[in-house]
Design a protein around this motif. Structure first.
Motif, PDB file in Angstrom:
ATOM      1  N   ALA A   7     -29.730 -66.323  73.847  1.00 36.89           N
ATOM      2  CA  ALA A   7     -29.816 -67.101  72.389  1.00 36.89           C
ATOM      3  C   ALA A   7     -29.990 -66.228  71.387  1.00 36.89           C
ATOM      4  O   ALA A   7     -30.878 -65.115  71.297  1.00 36.89           O
ATOM      5  N   GLY A   8     -29.588 -66.645  70.227  1.00 39.66           N
ATOM      6  CA  GLY A   8     -29.701 -65.642  68.907  1.00 39.66           C
ATOM      7  C   GLY A   8     -28.894 -64.639  68.858  1.00 39.66           C
ATOM      8  O   GLY A   8     -27.685 -64.790  69.581  1.00 39.66           O
ATOM      9  N   SER A   9     -28.995 -63.646  68.344  1.00 37.23           N
ATOM     10  CA  SER A   9     -28.146 -62.533  68.112  1.00 37.23           C
ATOM     11  C   SER A   9     -28.827 -61.183  67.913  1.00 37.23           C
ATOM     12  O   SER A   9     -30.195 -61.275  67.643  1.00 37.23           O
ATOM     13  N   CYS A  10     -28.392 -60.205  67.877  1.00 38.87           N
ATOM     14  CA  CYS A  10     -28.904 -58.942  67.498  1.00 38.87           C
ATOM     15  C   CYS A  10     -28.020 -57.633  67.533  1.00 38.87           C
ATOM     16  O   CYS A  10     -26.653 -57.940  67.519  1.00 38.87           O
ATOM     17  N   TRP A  11     -28.590 -56.554  67.345  1.00 43.01           N
ATOM     18  CA  TRP A  11     -27.641 -55.152  67.205  1.00 43.01           C
ATOM     19  C   TRP A  11     -27.795 -54.216  68.253  1.00 43.01           C
ATOM     20  O   TRP A  11     -29.228 -54.193  68.482  1.00 43.01           O
ATOM     21  N   LEU A  12     -27.194 -53.621  68.906  1.00 41.58           N
ATOM     22  CA  LEU A  12     -27.394 -52.626  69.752  1.00 41.58           C
ATOM     23  C   LEU A  12     -27.057 -51.343  68.975  1.00 41.58           C
ATOM     24  O   LEU A  12     -25.849 -51.222  68.499  1.00 41.58           O
ATOM     25  N   VAL A  13     -28.134 -50.257  68.734  1.00 41.08           N
ATOM     26  CA  VAL A  13     -27.732 -49.306  68.046  1.00 41.08           C
ATOM     27  C   VAL A  13     -27.790 -48.073  68.951  1.00 41.08           C
ATOM     28  O   VAL A  13     -28.843 -47.572  69.646  1.00 41.08           O
ATOM     29  N   PRO A  14     -26.631 -47.078  69.375  1.00 43.19           N
ATOM     30  CA  PRO A  14     -26.631 -46.167  70.173  1.00 43.19           C
ATOM     31  C   PRO A  14     -27.281 -44.896  69.791  1.00 43.19           C
ATOM     32  O   PRO A  14     -27.413 -44.954  68.327  1.00 43.19           O
ATOM     33  N   PRO A  15     -27.286 -43.962  70.628  1.00 44.40           N
ATOM     34  CA  PRO A  15     -27.684 -42.601  69.872  1.00 44.40           C
ATOM     35  C   PRO A  15     -27.019 -42.139  68.975  1.00 44.40           C
ATOM     36  O   PRO A  15     -27.131 -41.269  68.050  1.00 44.40           O
ATOM     37  N   GLY A  65     -22.736 -43.210  67.077  1.00 42.46           N
ATOM     38  CA  GLY A  65     -21.738 -44.123  66.782  1.00 42.46           C
ATOM     39  C   GLY A  65     -22.083 -45.276  66.184  1.00 42.46           C
ATOM     40  O   GLY A  65     -23.397 -45.459  66.010  1.00 42.46           O
ATOM     41  N   ALA A  66     -21.135 -46.299  66.295  1.00 44.00           N
ATOM     42  CA  ALA A  66     -21.587 -47.292  65.190  1.00 44.00           C
ATOM     43  C   ALA A  66     -22.358 -48.317  65.997  1.00 44.00           C
ATOM     44  O   ALA A  66     -22.160 -48.394  67.241  1.00 44.00           O
ATOM     45  N   PRO A  67     -23.018 -49.219  65.238  1.00 41.35           N
ATOM     46  CA  PRO A  67     -23.729 -50.206  65.838  1.00 41.35           C
ATOM     47  C   PRO A  67     -22.964 -51.119  66.630  1.00 41.35           C
ATOM     48  O   PRO A  67     -21.768 -51.319  65.884  1.00 41.35           O
ATOM     49  N   ILE A  68     -23.523 -52.064  67.595  1.00 38.58           N
ATOM     50  CA  ILE A  68     -22.655 -52.999  68.418  1.00 38.58           C
ATOM     51  C   ILE A  68     -23.268 -54.389  67.853  1.00 38.58           C
ATOM     52  O   ILE A  68     -24.368 -54.640  68.178  1.00 38.58           O
ATOM     53  N   ALA A  69     -22.495 -55.487  67.544  1.00 36.51           N
ATOM     54  CA  ALA A  69     -23.080 -56.765  67.086  1.00 36.51           C
ATOM     55  C   ALA A  69     -22.864 -57.297  68.533  1.00 36.51           C
ATOM     56  O   ALA A  69     -22.025 -57.520  69.083  1.00 36.51           O
ATOM     57  N   LEU A  70     -24.162 -58.118  68.962  1.00 37.36           N
ATOM     58  CA  LEU A  70     -24.167 -58.920  69.878  1.00 37.36           C
ATOM     59  C   LEU A  70     -24.621 -60.450  69.717  1.00 37.36           C
ATOM     60  O   LEU A  70     -25.500 -60.603  68.874  1.00 37.36           O
ATOM     61  N   GLY A  71     -23.747 -61.246  70.290  1.00 34.63           N
ATOM     62  CA  GLY A  71     -23.890 -62.569  70.054  1.00 34.63           C
ATOM     63  C   GLY A  71     -24.309 -63.593  71.156  1.00 34.63           C
ATOM     64  O   GLY A  71     -24.263 -62.826  72.145  1.00 34.63           O
ATOM     65  N   ALA A  72     -24.756 -64.758  70.940  1.00 37.66           N
ATOM     66  CA  ALA A  72     -25.301 -65.493  72.287  1.00 37.66           C
ATOM     67  C   ALA A  72     -24.277 -65.352  73.186  1.00 37.66           C
ATOM     68  O   ALA A  72     -22.903 -65.751  73.108  1.00 37.66           O
ATOM     69  N   GLY A  73     -24.387 -65.349  74.638  1.00 37.38           N
ATOM     70  CA  GLY A  73     -23.724 -65.285  75.697  1.00 37.38           C
ATOM     71  C   GLY A  73     -23.077 -63.747  75.948  1.00 37.38           C
ATOM     72  O   GLY A  73     -22.449 -63.518  77.018  1.00 37.38           O
ATOM     73  N   SER A 129     -27.780 -45.567  79.539  1.00 34.92           N
ATOM     74  CA  SER A 129     -28.290 -44.683  78.180  1.00 34.92           C
ATOM     75  C   SER A 129     -29.106 -45.404  77.388  1.00 34.92           C
ATOM     76  O   SER A 129     -29.320 -46.486  77.343  1.00 34.92           O
ATOM     77  N   GLY A 130     -29.900 -44.562  76.825  1.00 27.76           N
ATOM     78  CA  GLY A 130     -31.092 -45.019  75.853  1.00 27.76           C
ATOM     79  C   GLY A 130     -30.229 -45.641  74.653  1.00 27.76           C
ATOM     80  O   GLY A 130     -29.426 -45.112  74.348  1.00 27.76           O
ATOM     81  N   HIS A 131     -31.113 -46.749  74.005  1.00 31.59           N
ATOM     82  CA  HIS A 131     -30.612 -47.409  72.851  1.00 31.59           C
ATOM     83  C   HIS A 131     -31.582 -48.131  72.020  1.00 31.59           C
ATOM     84  O   HIS A 131     -32.841 -48.129  72.792  1.00 31.59           O
ATOM     85  N   VAL A 132     -31.327 -48.658  71.042  1.00 29.81           N
ATOM     86  CA  VAL A 132     -32.239 -49.623  70.213  1.00 29.81           C
ATOM     87  C   VAL A 132     -31.666 -50.753  70.126  1.00 29.81           C
ATOM     88  O   VAL A 132     -30.321 -50.887  69.806  1.00 29.81           O
ATOM     89  N   LEU A 133     -32.552 -51.978  70.334  1.00 32.94           N
ATOM     90  CA  LEU A 133     -32.098 -53.332  69.849  1.00 32.94           C
ATOM     91  C   LEU A 133     -32.924 -53.677  68.841  1.00 32.94           C
ATOM     92  O   LEU A 133     -34.324 -53.543  68.747  1.00 32.94           O
ATOM     93  N   VAL A 134     -32.150 -54.212  67.768  1.00 31.68           N
ATOM     94  CA  VAL A 134     -32.876 -54.979  66.492  1.00 31.68           C
ATOM     95  C   VAL A 134     -32.198 -56.178  66.215  1.00 31.68           C
ATOM     96  O   VAL A 134     -31.079 -56.362  66.380  1.00 31.68           O
TER      97      VAL A 134
END
Length: 304
Positions: free
Chosen positions: A44-52, A54-62, A71-76
């Motif tokens: 549910a909702g949405s977020c961004w995955l920020v890799p070490p 390269g460009a951030p990846i937008a993630l949506g519901a589903g 690989s290590g990464h950040v979610l915000v």
């Protein structure tokens, strides 16, 4: 089994692990490297995955995203949000806050440290499969069922969730390879090439058989030269080299997952001589079969 299922079964070890977290914006979480294939499913909702890099990846519901090499990464929740958490076992499932609610399932599939396979090795560090309505009904339906089981646990949920996670990995990889198939390169090309796929199925179905290139080309329905060229271009090595590699991978799984005697393992992967099998296995893994069975390689199950 089909080639994809067979390959994942050979390199997987242990059960998948996962946890669900719920956060309200603003939030940010740091995920360290894990010794397996990590994954996130946005419930549910949405977020961004920020890799070490390269460009951030937008993630949506589903959406589903795999990290084949952990690989290590950040979610915000937003690219402007600060990272204030380190993902770890035992953390609170839900933290309240003033902003929009996001719910994610995060976890990992354990892999044998030495059971590498080009199918996963050639994947990018982050495999994003957007699950939009109508795009992939099977994967979307699976995500919906997972979300339902996790939101309302009932009798059988503890058995259902690991089985659903196993299917999730296969569905996600299948969706990725089908998306990449038009390029006809790498393993996506192998799955899209009927001749190469037929030869792969023959090898996987009978690794104990003393296959020759003429026999495999007859199964594939193409000439020897054509099969050799297409096989090397997609799988990454000639047919008989892959046969040896698959035999060793199959042997590694049998050594770890069964009590089959060494002589029996040797026969199952095409070696009548236990000595010849042991020599080939050590050349591939750097350990004698008995050492590998005892766990001298340090192979372990990942916990997330």
């Amino acid at each position: 089994m089909d080639v994809l299922s067979d390959t994942i079964t050979a390199i997987r070890t242990g059960a998948p692990t996962c946890g669900v977290f719920i956060r309200h914006a603003p939030w940010g979480r740091d995920y360290p490297v894990v010794p397996g294939t990590g994954f996130h499913v946005v419930l549910a909702g949405s977020c961004w995955l920020v890799p070490p890099s390269g460009a951030p990846i937008a993630l949506g519901a589903g959406d589903v995203i795999l990290m084949p090499r952990g690989s290590g990464h950040v979610l915000v929740d937003s690219l402007d949000s600060a990272v204030t958490e380190q993902a770890h076992l035992g953390e609170p499932r839900e933290l309240s806050g003033p902003g929009v609610r996001s719910e994610l399932m995060c976890g990992a599939y354990a892999l044998g440290r030495q059971r590498s396979h080009r199918l996963l090795d050639e994947l990018p560090d982050f495999v994003h499969i957007p699950v939009r309505p109508g795009a992939d009904p099977g994967l979307r339906g699976l995500v919906d069922v997972l979300a339902m089981e996790l939101a309302r646990p009932r009798a059988g949920t503890d058995a259902a969730v690991p089985a659903l996670l196993e299917t999730l990995l296969l569905f996600a990889l299948r969706a990725w390879f089908e998306k990449q198939a038009p390029a006809r390169t790498g393993w996506a090309g192998a799955f899209a090439d009927p001749g190469v796929l037929a030869a792969l199925r023959a090898i996987h179905d009978a690794p104990e058989r003393a296959w020759t290139v003429p026999e495999l080309s007859a199964v594939a329905g193409v000439s020897r030269a054509t099969l050799t060229r297409r096989f090397a271009a997609t799988v990454g090595e000639p047919p008989l080299s892959y046969l040896t590699r698959w035999r060793m991978l199959t042997a590694a799984r049998l050594l770890r997952d069964t009590d089959t005697p060494l002589a029996g393992v040797a026969r199952k992967v095409g070696y009548q001589s236990e000595f010849a099998f042991a020599k080939a296995f050590k050349r591939e893994y750097g350990l004698a079969p008995g050492q590998y069975r005892r766990g001298d390689d340090g192979e372990s199950v990942v916990a997330v």
